[in-house]
Enzyme design. Structure first.
Site, short mmCIF file in Angstrom:
data_model
loop_
_atom_site.label_atom_id
_atom_site.label_comp_id
_atom_site.label_asym_id
_atom_site.label_seq_id
_atom_site.Cartn_x
_atom_site.Cartn_y
_atom_site.Cartn_z
N SER A 12 -1.40 32.66 15.53
CA SER A 12 -2.06 31.88 16.59
C SER A 12 -1.05 31.04 17.36
O SER A 12 -1.21 30.80 18.56
CB SER A 12 -3.21 31.03 16.03
OG SER A 12 -2.71 29.95 15.27
N LEU A 89 7.31 33.50 6.66
CA LEU A 89 7.51 33.07 5.27
C LEU A 89 8.69 33.79 4.62
O LEU A 89 8.60 34.31 3.51
CB LEU A 89 6.23 33.32 4.47
CG LEU A 89 5.02 32.54 4.96
CD1 LEU A 89 3.78 32.88 4.15
CD2 LEU A 89 5.27 31.05 4.94
N LYS A 90 9.80 33.83 5.32
CA LYS A 90 10.96 34.53 4.80
C LYS A 90 12.18 33.78 5.29
O LYS A 90 12.20 33.31 6.42
CB LYS A 90 10.92 35.96 5.38
CG LYS A 90 11.96 36.89 4.96
CD LYS A 90 11.44 37.83 3.87
CE LYS A 90 12.50 38.76 3.35
NZ LYS A 90 13.72 38.12 2.91
N HIS A 108 6.42 23.25 11.56
CA HIS A 108 5.92 22.87 10.24
C HIS A 108 4.68 21.99 10.41
O HIS A 108 4.68 21.07 11.23
CB HIS A 108 7.01 22.10 9.47
CG HIS A 108 6.62 21.82 8.06
ND1 HIS A 108 6.70 22.77 7.06
CD2 HIS A 108 6.11 20.70 7.48
CE1 HIS A 108 6.27 22.24 5.93
NE2 HIS A 108 5.91 20.99 6.15
C1 GRF Z 1 1.19 27.03 11.16
O1 GRF Z 1 0.44 26.14 10.41
C2 GRF Z 1 2.62 26.58 11.22
O2 GRF Z 1 2.76 25.21 11.18
C3 GRF Z 1 3.18 27.18 9.96
O3 GRF Z 1 2.52 28.42 9.83
C4 GRF Z 1 1.27 28.37 10.48
C5 GRF Z 1 1.21 29.52 11.45
O4 GRF Z 1 -0.08 29.74 11.90
N1 GRF Z 1 4.61 27.28 10.01
P1 GRF Z 1 -0.38 31.03 12.76
O5 GRF Z 1 -0.01 32.24 11.93
O6 GRF Z 1 0.46 30.94 13.99
O7 GRF Z 1 -1.84 30.99 13.07
#
Ligand code: GRF
Length: 198
Positions: A12, A89-90, A108
């Site tokens: 998103s 997440l990497k 973050h």
């Molecule tokens: C967000 O909460 C951002 O802060 C974190 O990962 C999430 C990503 O959300 N790093 P989306 O996948 O963009 O909806």
């Protein structure tokens, strides 16, 4: 400016940047999306928007060095100016971090330096904020280095924590702020208020 977005799941934040560029609020272009998750909504969003999408993970390229080289060549070929990690997440490899030093930003969902570091992602962050009875949480945009959530903070926005918030409710409020804040921060980068590295 040419933007690359790295995302593992929903995307998103990616969509917010794409929409900002499409509407003219941001004078840039999302040129490509890289995901380590072939089923991510982020790659689906890229496809829907006609943006280059790459699934790059150790499932596809087991060798770390080759994987980093692949990422580097994609970034170079597309003349990428800035990279956003939006729920990626990497950990990026050293060669990518060095080559694009000061041009990689992570989003973050809390006010770093609190509530960051390994394991502090997704709902874990919001649970920790609520357990600590914080009244204010927020969004942090920081440069990316080799340690999770520890690079230079370039921008922060506050978001209130409401009494009786569930982690899910707080997460939704923070995510909504991320979407508008990202546009502000990309514009600050374009205008030079936030500097890109050489
Ligand atoms: C967000 O909460 C951002 O802060 C974190 O990962 C999430 C990503 O959300 N790093 P989306 O996948 O963009 O909806």
């Amino acid at each position: 400016m040419n933007i690359a977005v790295f995302a593992s799941h929903g995307g998103s934040d990616l969509q917010a940047i794409i929409d900002g560029c499409k509407s003219g609020k941001v004078n840039s272009k999302v040129k490509l999306v890289i995901s380590n998750n072939s089923n991510s909504m982020a790659l689906q969003r890229a496809e829907n928007e006609g943006i280059l999408g790459y699934h790059i993970s150790q499932k596809v390229i087991p060798d770390n060095g080759k994987l980093d080289n692949k990422i580097l060549s994609i970034l170079d070929e597309n003349e990428i100016d800035m990279i956003f990690l939006a729920g990626y997440l990497k950990m990026l490899g050293t060669s990518v971090l060095q080559k694009y030093s000061n041009r990689i930003f992570n989003i973050h969902p809390a006010l770093l330096p609190k509530y960051g570091g390994k394991g502090m992602y997704g709902m874990n962050v919001h649970k920790a904020v609520i357990e600590a009875r914080e009244k204010i949480s927020g969004v942090t945009i920081h440069r990316v280095n080799e340690k999770y959530d520890s690079g230079e903070i370039v921008a922060q926005a506050e978001v209130p924590v409401m009494p009786n918030d569930t982690p899910e409710e707080l997460a939704a409020r923070v995510l909504e702020r991320e979407h508008s804040f990202l546009i502000e921060v990309v514009n600050d980068i374009i205008s030079g208020n936030i500097k890109l590295g050489e």
